[in-house]
Design a protein around this motif. Sequence first.
Motif, PDB file in Angstrom:
ATOM      1  N   LEU B 107       0.617  -1.076   0.240  1.00 36.70           N
ATOM      2  CA  LEU B 107       0.172  -0.064  -0.040  1.00 36.70           C
ATOM      3  C   LEU B 107       0.839   1.286  -0.281  1.00 36.70           C
ATOM      4  O   LEU B 107       1.822   1.311   0.719  1.00 36.70           O
ATOM      5  N   PRO B 108       0.493   2.162  -0.932  1.00 38.70           N
ATOM      6  CA  PRO B 108       1.251   3.630  -0.729  1.00 38.70           C
ATOM      7  C   PRO B 108       1.015   4.329   0.397  1.00 38.70           C
ATOM      8  O   PRO B 108      -0.199   3.878   1.019  1.00 38.70           O
ATOM      9  N   GLU B 109       1.744   5.337   0.851  1.00 35.65           N
ATOM     10  CA  GLU B 109       1.515   5.871   2.077  1.00 35.65           C
ATOM     11  C   GLU B 109       0.233   6.694   2.132  1.00 35.65           C
ATOM     12  O   GLU B 109      -0.184   6.612   3.023  1.00 35.65           O
ATOM     13  N   SER B 110      -0.256   7.344   1.159  1.00 29.92           N
ATOM     14  CA  SER B 110      -1.509   7.825   0.977  1.00 29.92           C
ATOM     15  C   SER B 110      -2.106   7.952  -0.210  1.00 29.92           C
ATOM     16  O   SER B 110      -1.382   7.370  -1.287  1.00 29.92           O
ATOM     17  N   ARG B 114       0.239   7.669  -4.514  1.00 26.36           N
ATOM     18  CA  ARG B 114       0.105   6.282  -5.136  1.00 26.36           C
ATOM     19  C   ARG B 114       0.581   6.610  -6.771  1.00 26.36           C
ATOM     20  O   ARG B 114       0.661   7.749  -7.064  1.00 26.36           O
TER      21      ARG B 114
END
Lengths: 229, 119
Positions: B107-110, B114
């Motif tokens: 999963l990307p940070e936020s 992405r």
Amino acid sequence: MMDKCLAVVIPAYNEERTIIEVIRGLKQHGFVTLIVVDDGSSDRTGELAGQQGVILLTHILNRGLGGALGTGINAALRLGAEAIVTFDADGQHDPDDIARLLEPIAKGEADVVIGSRMLDSTGMPYPRRLANWTANVVTYLLFRGWTTDSQSGLRAFSSEAAARMQIMTSGMEVSSEIIAETVRNRLKWKEVPVKAIYTEYSLSKGQSFTVGLGTLMKLILARVQRSML
Amino acid sequence: MKPAQLLLLAFVLVALARVIQSFSQRRMPMADFLFWILVWMGTASVIIFPDATSFLAHLLGIGRGADLIIYTSLLISFYLIFRLYLALVRLEQAITEVVRAMALQQLPESIDSRSDRGE
């Protein structure tokens, strides 16, 4: 609400024939945050989804619909989504319906919205109607939540509602469990009619009679487990 | 002693040996060890003194000692199957948690950070 605060969760298991169409359809309707959970597919589902520029999460083992939804919803919450929509990867849903699903949440009328294919069930084959009706009755008897389409894959949650749900089951029985959790957490919920696009393919992906019986068994056991918690 | 008794006793002795072996090699916790020793010793005494079961059966209002044995073994089997089922459910849930944790590492940070490939 059609911005970054909305996440669409797409659980996908061996859907290489439809996944690209489903993702493109959603993008054309302006949905940007798409979370595809590739649930241990043995075909090219994950690869094809990854090429479409989505957030791809891969299960290294197949865990079932409940496992995939749990991962997708968890991811959406971590990304700070304010509303979460679940959308099947087999192409049976129409992205047009999502706006109507989100409306009650945006207005604060509901925390959980179920897209019911039965409120206008034209086109649904009769054996499928009977199976759905049986699932609805079972869901009501076990969990006291009456819906016209307890097995619908098209739903919307507010993030508060999604955060309060404890999804324990990992297979198809999760659809009924979501309704159970909605009732248990005393969340406000409603149904809105949605279209179902029945193709030979999407019908073949549904639950067969024997799988349905297995799901029924697991639901009863889930009910027993709940009463012991 | 009848041949059937000898055969059954031999089986129980093998089972007992396995229990003791597992325990001495530290593959079995104390509580399990005591449980299984009791089970197999009980079985052995029933084989050696079959009339004792008739006595117990009469006390409970069951006709024959053999019936009592069948009833209790069925009950114990069902209980063990239930325990096994619960253990399996816990195992399945644990696997799902591991698979989920591995998936969420992708999963990307936020949402903003992405990748925008293909858009």
